[in-house]
Structures are given as structure tokens and as C-alpha cells.
Design an enzyme around this catalytic site. Structure first.
Site, short mmCIF file in Angstrom:
data_model
loop_
_atom_site.label_atom_id
_atom_site.label_comp_id
_atom_site.label_asym_id
_atom_site.label_seq_id
_atom_site.Cartn_x
_atom_site.Cartn_y
_atom_site.Cartn_z
N CYS A 2 -38.71 69.52 9.78
CA CYS A 2 -39.32 70.34 10.49
C CYS A 2 -39.40 70.28 11.92
O CYS A 2 -39.06 68.98 12.51
CB CYS A 2 -40.64 70.49 9.97
N ARG A 27 -34.37 73.49 13.48
CA ARG A 27 -34.81 72.09 12.54
C ARG A 27 -35.10 72.42 11.27
O ARG A 27 -35.31 71.64 10.30
CB ARG A 27 -35.83 71.19 13.32
N TRP A 75 -39.22 73.39 7.01
CA TRP A 75 -37.92 73.29 6.07
C TRP A 75 -38.67 72.79 4.64
O TRP A 75 -39.08 71.48 4.70
CB TRP A 75 -36.93 72.39 6.63
N ASN A 101 -43.86 66.10 9.34
CA ASN A 101 -42.55 66.21 8.78
C ASN A 101 -42.19 65.02 8.09
O ASN A 101 -42.63 63.94 8.55
CB ASN A 101 -41.82 66.13 10.36
N GLY A 102 -41.46 65.24 6.94
CA GLY A 102 -41.69 63.99 6.17
C GLY A 102 -42.10 64.13 4.60
O GLY A 102 -42.25 65.25 4.13
N GLU A 488 -13.93 69.11 6.77
CA GLU A 488 -14.86 69.56 7.57
C GLU A 488 -14.65 71.12 7.48
O GLU A 488 -15.42 71.77 7.53
CB GLU A 488 -14.39 69.11 8.99
N LYS A 492 -17.51 73.83 6.80
CA LYS A 492 -17.86 75.00 7.58
C LYS A 492 -18.03 76.09 7.08
O LYS A 492 -18.93 76.91 7.05
CB LYS A 492 -16.91 74.81 8.89
N GLU A 495 -20.99 76.33 4.75
CA GLU A 495 -22.26 76.44 5.42
C GLU A 495 -22.61 77.84 5.96
O GLU A 495 -23.97 78.21 5.64
CB GLU A 495 -22.20 75.27 6.70
N HIS A 511 -3.63 66.40 -9.25
CA HIS A 511 -4.27 65.79 -10.39
C HIS A 511 -5.32 66.46 -10.88
O HIS A 511 -6.57 65.94 -11.22
CB HIS A 511 -4.62 64.38 -9.84
N LYS A 610 -30.98 71.34 11.10
CA LYS A 610 -30.14 70.42 11.93
C LYS A 610 -30.22 69.12 11.99
O LYS A 610 -29.45 68.31 12.21
CB LYS A 610 -30.33 70.90 13.56
#
Ligand code: F6R
Length: 615
Positions: A2, A27, A75, A101-102, A488, A492, A495, A511, A610
């Protein structure tokens, strides 16, 4: 995850808090809220589900004048996003107000106890136990900061929070416990700020102090005092930070993500500037106060990170082995921390992160410290927790990254890891002669302009993205040092476009994943003219033989591959070890343009944050 902001001073608080939250929205962004103390002493709280704009428009024209307040962008962890679950939260009497936050891991037990004592709760959150605990301790007539310390003494988990009370109308109290995100105090003239991270403070001050684990700050407009959670007075000095706040402006770009992709030539330049010395060749790392003797002792390197940073670490493993010639492994920090890893003083742990506040990476670092390992961190945020734990830091120095999906911090981290590997080789005497070192360092000089050349291909990448934007599944394949780039590229796309994508080592395809290949599953293959080129082209043939569509990232002038494939992106030639930096860029653009085409919020993708400060 947050965003947290607090203000006490001589200016109207609400506009400052809203502006700070605007800068922290990356955030967390499922709800937002403010609490201020009006000039008549009333506590006013406003909260709203959704993005910050919803809160700001709800407030227009009907907010009291005040000089002290706190704001939060959330968040969600406990309790779905809603007006009631949004922060700030209050005690029973509406006199103590908290943003947090937490996770209060034992909140159910605490809540039960508080309810038995007569406290009433309105939200589904864990945070709400905090104002009630503080209310309980304030009954003894203790000061707010001591009551906060005593409340923390009851709470399990990691926390960053800011609190104020109607009873002490000129004071904010901020606290940090463990690794639930940072708390930074900003020093102004007749005013003070607190925030979860720097961007919110930079327009107002560069004089800051970071709280470390177990520290509390009691902040008034004129002063700040520091204490430990058990009440001992602490001495703490402010430091000056040198971030340029203007770098966070979006300029003419439609999105921060696009701006940050385009900024990569400068990001790479800034990350190597002054460190790669060309004549005579040398690597100088300014925040590496580790004696040569200690570096010579290293027998093994363990690289850790999460998400995009883990992918950079995977590239770094190749550098450490091939350049520094030290055995290296790479691990997901959240797995590493619980794996009971075996470390010792001869192990170097390299943690990679853009924020320097990722809880899993910090926990991995704590474990490394506990076992006496040497630590170096690759990080973009000056003064973040990772940089304070590590023995040495290589800052990526690429300015603020606002887009939640990392782009420039990824390629800059790869450049930083390359420098680190060269530095270790140099300091440990692995370099045979000046020519050897020159052959490693010279290729860096061309990277900013080669990266610039690749970013110029934007229109081509956009056309390709539009052609493929209807597909719902993608496979990304590569080998060797390019394999992490396949991972990556797939990340992307997931996301920002919410499209299912997997990154695989191309050799693994047969495989299992090959069973998925048909005309509805495009395959993105990184097939550069390197030592694994023939193997990659065989894998491409295997996909084609099953009616698969292939988009290839190929080397400039590769006509052979161009003859076989309809969709091909050519990259200029750099040193093979540095090619991952170039290969990542078209894949970033590809994900960006598909997301925009599908109408998504690329800068703030759903469910992401983030800085990930919860497990
Ligand atoms: C993806 C992304 C995340 C972060 C991850 C770790 O675009 O940004 O995967 O890389 O959350 O964060 P840091 O790098 O701050 O440790």
C-alpha cells in the site's frame, strides 16, 4: 504494497496528501482514503473504493481546512476492496486513526480479545485492530508514540504505519516493523512529511530519514524524535537524496510504461556511466566497500529475486559463471528463504530488485546475514531496505519507474549484473591481461546506442502486436542466456495484457508443452546467431511442423530464418552476453501494444503492485 503519506505543517493538508497519493498509486490502487484533523479539532475521514480519482472527486469543495493528516492507497490483503475496508481505520471513539501496510498475522486473536473488552469493529480488515489496541494503551495517559510501541508489542507480522490522535493534535507517529515496506520521514521548513517511499516526498524535500526495523518516529511540524518500539530514545540523522522528481513526469507519452521502455538507452547509459572505464579498461563500483581479500574468499554465488528481478538474476548467473568464473546458482527468494539454505562466509548472495523492499527478497537477505554470507544487492531505490542490509550495492540509477510492470529497471539490472561480474573478475585476478578486460568492457560502450536502435522499431512491434492481439495463449522459447528473456517476455504479456503466456527453455518444449501447439497458440522464439542458434532453429522447425505460428527475434541479416517465417524481428549485433538487453525490448513493446489494443490500464494492471511487501 500500500501507499502511505502523512503531513504536518503550515499548509492545507488535503491537496498535499492527494498529490502524494497520486505519486504512490502504483503501490496499490483498489481503494484510497484520507483522514485530517480540522482546525476546530474534528477528525474527518473520507474513503472510497476504486482508484484515487474516485476519492478526489468525492472530496471536491467539501473538505475542512487542516494542517495535519494522513492518506492511504490500498492493495487488499484481508477484506475485499470496499469503502469500509479502505484505510484509515479508527478506534471506538473516533479519536485514533491509522493507515497501515503489512499484515497483522494474529489479528483474529487480538480482535477476539478486544471485542471481549468491549471494542466494536466495522471492517473485515486486520488493520482495524491497531487503532483499538492504541486506544487501549492510551487509557493510561501514555503518549501516542509509546502507545504505538506497546500496540506493536502485541502484533505479529511486519508493519509500516502512520497514526494520529485527536488527543495530540500536532503529532504524527510513524513506525516500521520488519519488511512490510519502507517508512521515510521528510524534513521541510516548518513542515514534515512521512511516506512509504520517496516519490511522494520528492517535490517537497530531499532531506529524509528512513526508519529501520523496530523504529518509531514522533513527528511535529518543527521536529522529529525517534524511539525504538520498546520506548528507548534513538539518535537519527537526516540524509540528502538526489533523485530528480521531474523524471517521474509522463511528458508526451501516453503511458509511463511506454515512456520507461523508450528511456532504456539513457537507463543503460546511466547505469554504466563512470563505472565502465574504457582507457585503460577498468570497472569502478562506487558503493562497494568490500575489501579485495573478502571478495577473493568467495567460492559460490547465490542470486535471488522475485518476478522480473528473478529473470534479471537468471541472466546474471551466466555472467557470474562465464565472466567472474565463480560457480553460481539462482533461486526464487520466496523458495530460498524457506529451503533452509546452506550458506557460509564463502558464499556471496546477490539479491536483485528494483524496489529494494520486496518482502521475500529481504527475508532471503536476512537469512544470508544470519549465516554470515557476504551480500551485494542490485537495486534502483536509493536508501531502500535492501541497500541498508547489503555489504555492497550496485544501484541501477535509472530514475523512478512508475509503470507497475518493470521495464527499464529490468534491463538496467542486467547491465548492473554484467558490471558486477566484470568487477568480481577484475578484483579476484581472473582477468588474464588488459586485452581480456577490454574485450569485456568495450562492448558496453555501444549498448546505449544499440538499445536506442531497437526502441526505434516501435511501429513495427506495434503492427505485429495488433496482428496477434486476438490470441489467448502464447509460448515463449529460448535457450542459454536468452532463456530468462523468454520468461520475462511471457511475464510482461501476462501482467499487462492478461493473456496466458509461458516461458520455457526451448529444449524442454518436447517434454510436454509441444502438446499445446496448434494454430491458436503463437510461439515467440528468440533465435539469435549465437552458439545455440542451430538448436533454436530445430525447435522452430518442430513448431512449424505442428501448424504452429512462430514470431522470431533474430539477428540482423539472418535471411535464412526470414525465408522460413512470416513474422520476424531483427536485432542489431551486440556482444552475445549483452544480447538479452536488446532481446527484451521488442517483447516489452509487444506486451504493451497488445494491452493497449485490448483497452487495459497498462500502468496499473489489475491485482498487481509495484512493491510487494506481503508474502
Ligand atoms: C514485474 C515486476 C515484478 C517485480 C517483483 C519484484 O513487472 O515488476 O515482478 O519484479 O515484484 O519486485 P522488486 O524488483 O522490487 O524486488
Amino acid at each position: 504494497m500500500c501507499g502511505i503519506i502523512g503531513y504536518v505543517g503550515n499548509r492545507p493538508a488535503v491537496p498535499l496528501l492527494l498529490e502524494g497519493l497520486q505519486r504512490l498509486q502504483y503501490r496499490g490502487y483498489d481503494s484510497a482514503g484520507l483522514a485530517v484533523l480540522a482546525e476546530n479539532g474534528d477528525l474527518c475521514v473520507e474513503k472510497s473504493v476504486g482508484k484515487l480519482a474516485a476519492l478526489a472527486s468525492g472530496l471536491r469543495g467539501r473538505w475542512p481546512t487542516s494542517r495535519l493528516g494522513i492518506g492511504h492507497t490500498r492493495w487488499a490483503t484481508h477484506g475485499r476492496p470496499s469503502d469500509i475496508n479502505a484505510h484509515p481505520h479508527r478506534d471506538c471513539q473516533g479519536r485514533v486513526v491509522v493507515i497501515h501496510n503489512g499484515i497483522v498475522e494474529n489479528y483474529l486473536a487480538l480482535k477476539e480479545r478486544l471485542v471481549d473488552q468491549g471494542h466494536t469493529f466495522v471492517s473485515e480488515t486486520d488493520t482495524e485492530v491497531i487503532p483499538h489496541l492504541i486506544e487501549h494503551y492510551l487509557q493510561d495517559g501514555t503518549s501516542l508514540e509509546l502507545a504505538v510501541g506497546r500496540a506493536i508489542g502485541q502484533m505479529e507480522g511486519a508493519h509500516a504505519m502512520v497514526v494520529f490522535s485527536v488527543g495530540e493534535p500536532d503529532k504524527l507517529v510513524a513506525a516500521r516493523v520488519g519488511n512490510a515496506g519502507g517508512v521515510v520521514v521528510g524534513y521541510g521548513q516548518g513542515e514534515m512529511f512521512v511516506a512509504s517511499d520517496l516519490p511522494a516526498l520528492l517535490p517537497h524535500t530531499r532531506q529524509v530519514a528512513f526508519l529501520t526495523d523496530g523504529e518509531i518516529a514522533a513527528v511535529t511540524s518543527q521536529s522529529v524524535s525517534y524511539l525504538s518500539v520498546d520506548g528507548a530514545v534513538l539518535a537519527k540523522e537526516a540524509q540528502t537524496v538526489s533523485y530528480d522528481p521531474l523524471s517521474a513526469a509522463r511528458g508526451n507519452y501516453k503511458h509511463f510504461m511506454l515512456k520507461e521502455i523508450a528511456e532504456q538507452p539513457e537507463a543503460i547509459l546511466d547505469s554504466i556511466r563512470g563505472r565502465a572505464r574504457f582507457e585503460p579498461p577498468a570497472v569502478v563500483l562506487e558503493d562497494m566497500a568490500i575489501p579485495k581479500r573478502r571478495l577473493s574468499q568467495i567460492r559460490r554465488v547465490v542470486l535471488v529475486g522475485m518476478g522480473t528481478s528473478l529473470h534479471a538474476a537468471m541472466v546474471g548467473r551466466h555472467y557470474i559463471e562465464q565472466i567472474a568464473r565463480i560457480p553460481a546458482v539462482v533461486d526464487n527468494a520466496s523458495e530460498f528463504r524457506y529451503r533452509k539454505p546452506l550458506l557460509d562466509a564463502d558464499t556471496l548472495v546477490v539479491s536483485v530488485g528494483q524496489s529494494g523492499e520486496t518482502v521475500d527478497s529481504l527475508a532471503a537477505m536476512d537469512e544470508a546475514r544470519r549465516q554470515g554470507a557476504l551480500q551485494i544487492t542490485i537495486c534502483n531505490v536509493v536508501g531502500s531496505q535492501a541497500t541498508r542490509i547489503a555489504d555492497g550495492v550496485v544501484y541501477t540509477r535509472c530514475g523512478l519507474e512508475v509503470g507497475v510492470a518493470s521495464t527499464k529497471t529490468f534491463t538496467a539490472a542486467i547491465a548492473a549484473l554484467y558490471l558486477l561480474a566484470c568487477y568480481l573478475a577484475q578484483e579476484r585476478g581472473v582477468i588474464e591481461d588488459e586485452e581480456h578486460l577490454r574485450s569485456l568492457i568495450d562492448p558496453l560502450a555501444r549498448m546505449p546506442s544499440l538499445v536506442g536502435q531497437v526502441t526505434q522499431g516501435d511501429e513495427e512491434y506495434e503492427r505485429l502486436a495488433h496482428r496477434f492481439s486476438r490470441y489467448n495463449n502464447f509460448l515463449y522459447l529460448a535457450r542459454g542466456v536468452q532463456f530468462p528473456i523468454a520468461m520475462e517476455g511471457a511475464l510482461k504479456l501476462k501482467e499487462v495484457s492478461y493473456i496466458h503466456a509461458e516461458g520455457y527453455p526451448a529444449g524442454e518444449m518436447k517434454h510436454g508443452p509441444i502438446a499445446l501447439i496448434d494454430e491458436e497458440m503463437p510461439v515467440v522464439a528468440i533465435a539469435l546467431r549465437d552458439e545455440l542458434y542451430d538448436k533454436m532453429t530445430s525447435n522452430i522447425e518442430q513448431v512449424k511442423a505442428r501448424e504452429g505460428t512462430v514470431i522470431a527475434i533474430a539477428s540482423e541479416g539472418d535471411k535464412e530464418l526470414a525465408k522460413k517465417l512470416d513474422h520476424i524481428i531483427h536485432l542489431p549485433q551486440a556482444s552475445p552476453l549483452l544480447m538479452p538487453i536488446l532481446a527484451a525490448i521488442p517483447l516489452q513493446f509487444f506486451a504493451y501494444h497488445i494491452a493497449v489494443r485490448r483497452g487495459f490500464d497498462v500502468d496499473q494492471p489489475r491485482n498487481l503492485a509495484k512493491t510487494v511487501t506481503v508474502e
